[in-house]
Design a protein around this motif. Structure first.
Motif, PDB file in Angstrom:
ATOM      1  N   ASN A  76       0.820  -1.210   0.000  1.00 25.61           N
ATOM      2  CA  ASN A  76       0.000   0.000   0.000  1.00 25.61           C
ATOM      3  C   ASN A  76       0.854   1.260   0.000  1.00 25.61           C
ATOM      4  N   PHE A 103      -5.036   5.041   1.423  1.00 27.25           N
ATOM      5  CA  PHE A 103      -4.201   3.911   1.026  1.00 27.25           C
ATOM      6  C   PHE A 103      -4.549   3.559  -0.417  1.00 27.25           C
ATOM      7  N   ALA A 135      -3.087   1.158  -3.932  1.00 28.41           N
ATOM      8  CA  ALA A 135      -2.178   0.083  -4.331  1.00 28.41           C
ATOM      9  C   ALA A 135      -2.347  -0.218  -5.811  1.00 28.41           C
ATOM     10  N   ALA A 175      -3.299  -3.297   4.616  1.00 33.38           N
ATOM     11  CA  ALA A 175      -3.929  -1.998   4.868  1.00 33.38           C
ATOM     12  C   ALA A 175      -4.550  -1.961   6.256  1.00 33.38           C
TER      13      ALA A 175
END
Length: 352
Positions: free
Chosen positions: A214, A271, A273, A294
């Protein structure tokens, strides 16, 4: 893991959150389990015990051992705790009887969301060979090079660090319901939070120290020592990169599902990704790993915030709008989680 004195198995129950969040509940498996793991890992470390998160296991075998009804509850991860024994291992039993543990129904009626069951099945490992292949060699998800103005973290010196025990922090840990919009936090406080939350996760899917799926993006509203604006946090450089300067409370309000909390907070941490790259390297189980990581980072943010007597809350969001807001830097990334940090609003006592 077989030599560990104790192994904790974490499970997730679909209906516990699905009554409200429906199929999106599958994300909550990672978030809620990660929060639990953040506490567990912190207490283990404070007690001088080793602990590691294991995501590589044969799902059906663990579910069978626990005698789970997998249409309602499934195993998520294993956590061996303590130092390995040097004694020789006994022969494993040829057959392990089901535990047959009774559970209390969460409600009289449950609604099943097939998408969650399909996702879990698609990300399950079916044999020891698959587990070994999934763990594989170290695979690194590269970070983005800096292009904007950078501010290094500046945590307080040792004597200025929080002194409460982990037990004290966990006991007062909770989600803030209202933030004081007029308040601010310091760069030192934010630095402690980011530093403590991103010191690496001891897990079988992260092979190198400091590796992380993340990426953390921030909307800074009122942090002393930082310009208001959007930032990218580099864990490698321990720095905040300014992506765009400005007041973005109204945007934070929208991104956080039109809620006041992210607009009134001092700082919001998003967060994100690169799921495409992660799924390519780790397969479908990589999705579980991203959500779980996360949750752990979010749980550590909670602990580091409450250790400094700050308020914090986890939130959901408009996925694509979050990516768009932080693009072009966040282009091709997916929104995973959101945590807002600030100072709780102290309500005035009502007269009479």
């Amino acid at each position: 893991m077989a030599r560990a004195p104790l192994t904790i198995v974490c499970t997730g129950t679909y209906w516990r959150n699905a009554w409200k969040y429906e199929a999106r509940t599958y994300r909550h498996f990672g978030w809620d389990n990660g929060t639990l793991l953040a506490n567990l890992l912190a207490v283990s470390a404070a007690s001088g015990l080793q602990a590691k998160v294991v995501l590589g296991f044969v799902d059906a075998e663990v579910n069978r051992l626990l005698d789970l009804n997998t249409r309602q509850e499934v195993s998520l991860c294993l956590v061996p705790i303590g130092y390995p024994s040097e004694r020789s291992l006994p022969e494993p039993p040829k057959q392990v009887p089901a535990l047959g543990l009774k559970t209390v129904p969460l409600s009289q009626h449950e609604v099943e969301y097939p998408a969650m069951l399909d996702m879990h099945e698609a990300s399950s490992l079916e044999s020891a060979e698959e587990v070994k292949e999934w763990r594989g060699e170290a695979r690194i998800v590269p970070s983005s090079p800096p292009i904007g103005e950078q501010t290094l973290l500046s945590p307080a010196p040792e004597e200025g660090q929080p002194k409460d025990t982990i037990e004290q922090v966990i006991l007062r840990r909770g989600s803030t319901r209202t933030f004081d919009r007029a308040a601010s936090v310091t760069l030192a406080q934010l630095s402690i939070i980011l530093d403590q939350a991103t010191r690496g996760l001891p897990a079988d899917f992260l092979h190198s120290s400091g590796a992380q799926f993340n990426d953390l993006y921030l909307i800074v509203h009122s942090v002393q020592g930082l310009k208001p604006g959007a930032y990218f946090f580099s864990g490698e450089r321990k720095s905040l990169e300014l992506l765009k300067e400005g007041e973005f409370r109204s945007q934070a309000h929208h991104l956080g599902l039109e809620q006041d909390l992210p607009a009134d907070a001092c700082v919001d941490i998003f967060f994100l990704a690169d799921l495409g790259r992660i799924l390519e390297m780790y397969g479908n189980r990589g999705y579980r790993a991203v959500q779980l990581e996360a949750g752990v980072i979010g749980g550590r943010i909670y602990l580091a915030s409450h250790a400094q007597h700050l308020g914090v809350t986890g939130l959901t969001f408009f996925d694509d709008d979050v990516t768009d807001f932080f693009s072009p830097h966040a282009e091709s990334k997916s929104a995973i989680f959101l945590v807002a940090i600030g100072k709780p609003l102290k309500r005035q006592p009502q007269p009479g």
